[in-house]
Scaffold this motif. Structure first.
Motif, PDB file in Angstrom:
ATOM      1  N   LEU A   1      59.756  -9.145 -17.513  1.00 38.52           N
ATOM      2  CA  LEU A   1      59.078  -7.916 -17.143  1.00 38.52           C
ATOM      3  C   LEU A   1      59.657  -7.303 -15.866  1.00 38.52           C
ATOM      4  CD1 LEU A   1      56.898  -5.846 -17.749  1.00 38.52           C
ATOM      5  CD2 LEU A   1      55.245  -7.313 -16.565  1.00 38.52           C
ATOM      6  N   GLY A   2      60.021  -8.139 -14.911  1.00 42.31           N
ATOM      7  CA  GLY A   2      60.596  -7.626 -13.672  1.00 42.31           C
ATOM      8  C   GLY A   2      61.878  -6.851 -13.916  1.00 42.31           C
ATOM      9  N   ARG A   3      62.768  -7.406 -14.749  1.00 40.53           N
ATOM     10  CA  ARG A   3      64.025  -6.716 -15.054  1.00 40.53           C
ATOM     11  C   ARG A   3      63.782  -5.438 -15.848  1.00 40.53           C
ATOM     12  NH1 ARG A   3      68.503 -11.405 -16.628  1.00 40.53           N
ATOM     13  NH2 ARG A   3      68.497 -12.442 -14.586  1.00 40.53           N
ATOM     14  N   LEU A   4      62.797  -5.491 -16.726  1.00 44.90           N
ATOM     15  CA  LEU A   4      62.485  -4.307 -17.521  1.00 44.90           C
ATOM     16  C   LEU A   4      61.943  -3.182 -16.646  1.00 44.90           C
ATOM     17  CD1 LEU A   4      62.243  -2.935 -20.265  1.00 44.90           C
ATOM     18  CD2 LEU A   4      60.000  -4.017 -20.529  1.00 44.90           C
ATOM     19  N   VAL A   5      61.043  -3.514 -15.745  1.00 41.00           N
ATOM     20  CA  VAL A   5      60.501  -2.516 -14.818  1.00 41.00           C
ATOM     21  C   VAL A   5      61.621  -1.916 -13.962  1.00 41.00           C
ATOM     22  CG1 VAL A   5      59.057  -2.229 -12.750  1.00 41.00           C
ATOM     23  CG2 VAL A   5      58.155  -3.431 -14.755  1.00 41.00           C
ATOM     24  N   ALA A   6      62.507  -2.779 -13.466  1.00 39.89           N
ATOM     25  CA  ALA A   6      63.621  -2.293 -12.650  1.00 39.89           C
ATOM     26  C   ALA A   6      64.522  -1.357 -13.451  1.00 39.89           C
ATOM     27  CB  ALA A   6      64.430  -3.477 -12.123  1.00 39.89           C
TER      28      ALA A   6
END
Length: 316
Positions: free
Chosen positions: A282-287
């Motif tokens: 999720l962190g990479r997707l948000v970024a």
């Protein structure tokens, strides 16, 4: 990007343990942008989505550039991402589009049908039956080449000209697409008017008609804030494929004040809270969505992107 506030996972026995997210941001999302995104940016967007763990990323559309100028670079874009170890479906409107896709090595294609006469006329300049007749040789040839075919079905729940769409009418077009050889169907709430009870009723009718739930995906728009509720209703009926768009990109030109597709981040947040595996970071997707938002010159409409980007900024 760190993700400081992930939801507590509380699994439910009546839900699937894993969901495949069919990411449509690079195609369905960007084709609705007023500005044309550079090909290199699109390729980097797709690469970042793959790096975030998405395994199905709809790359582009082989429609005539006159109709969708934002995706006129399909021939240039597809080879730039073709080496990624993910599925890269492409939209093909007719046999010419299929020719172009196959020439570049595409192994997954999609056709785009309508459940209503009004939208078929507006979008394809054909009746529903005429559109299906146009798709039949496309699907037949794709299957002869061992290519996976997805059938999109728009206006499954409501039409801006016709209003509510009778469920038997939707079932009829669904069975026609499967009978001609489509491997899976995506049920589209194109103007975002569906509600959970309507979703359950349509899925029940499809089940009664012999359509396996394993062949179905759902594609909800969030015009009236119902996309996540509708998705949960579909999951409770056994659906395990959900379409979503990174950052909530995209909308429908036929729906007034449409707010676009269900945001992938919002979907992942809910699924994680339900203990459902997606394989997505999720962190990479948000970024990734925050990065694309800077290229589009506006903030992401995804609530999760905004919340986690704000928390990350505060952290630092």
């Amino acid at each position: 990007m760190t993700v400081p506030g992930l939801p507590m996972a509380v699994p439910s026995r009546d839900l699937p343990t894993r969901v495949r997210i069919h990411e449509v941001g690079a195609r369905d999302g960007l084709q609705n942008e007023k500005a044309t995104v550079p090909t290199e940016v699109k390729a980097e967007f797709i690469r970042r989505l793959a790096d975030a763990g998405l395994t199905t990323i709809e790359a582009t559309s082989f429609v005539h550039p006159k109709w969708v100028p934002q995706l006129a670079d399909a021939e240039a874009l597809f080879p730039m991402v073709g080496d990624l170890p993910v599925s890269l479906p492409v939209l093909v409107p007719n046999e010419r589009g299929l020719d172009r896709a196959l020439a570049l090595g595409a192994r997954r294609v999609a056709v785009f049908a309508s459940a209503t006469e009004s939208f078929a006329k507006a979008n394809l300049n054909r009746t529903v039956d005429e559109a299906l007749a146009m798709f039949e040789p496309v699907v037949s040839r794709a299957k002869s080449e061992d290519v996976h075919v997805r059938g999109y079905l728009s206006m499954c729940f409501g039409d801006p000209w016709e209003g509510a769409v009778p469920i038997p009418q939707v079932v009829k077009v669904c069975t026609s697409l499967l009978d001609m050889g489509c491997d899976e169907l995506s049920l589209g709430d194109t103007i975002g008017v569906a509600t959970p009870g309507h979703v359950v009723a349509l899925l029940a009718a499809l089940d009664e008609a012999g359509v396996p739930v394993s062949a179905l995906g759902v594609h909800f728009h969030d015009t009236y804030g119902q996309a996540l509720a509708n998705t949960l209703a579909a999951l409770q009926q056994g659906v395990t494929t959900v379409d979503a768009s990174a950052g909530g990109l995209g909308g429908c030109p036929y729906a007034k004040s449409a707010t676009g597709n269900l945001a992938t981040e919002d979907l992942v947040w809910m699924l994680r809270g339900l203990g459902i595996d997606t394989g997505i970071d999720l962190g990479r997707l948000v970024a990734t969505s925050a990065w694309m938002a800077t290229h589009l010159g506006r903030p992401s409409p995804s609530r999760t992107v905004r919340a986690l980007s704000h928390e990350d900024t505060e952290e630092h």
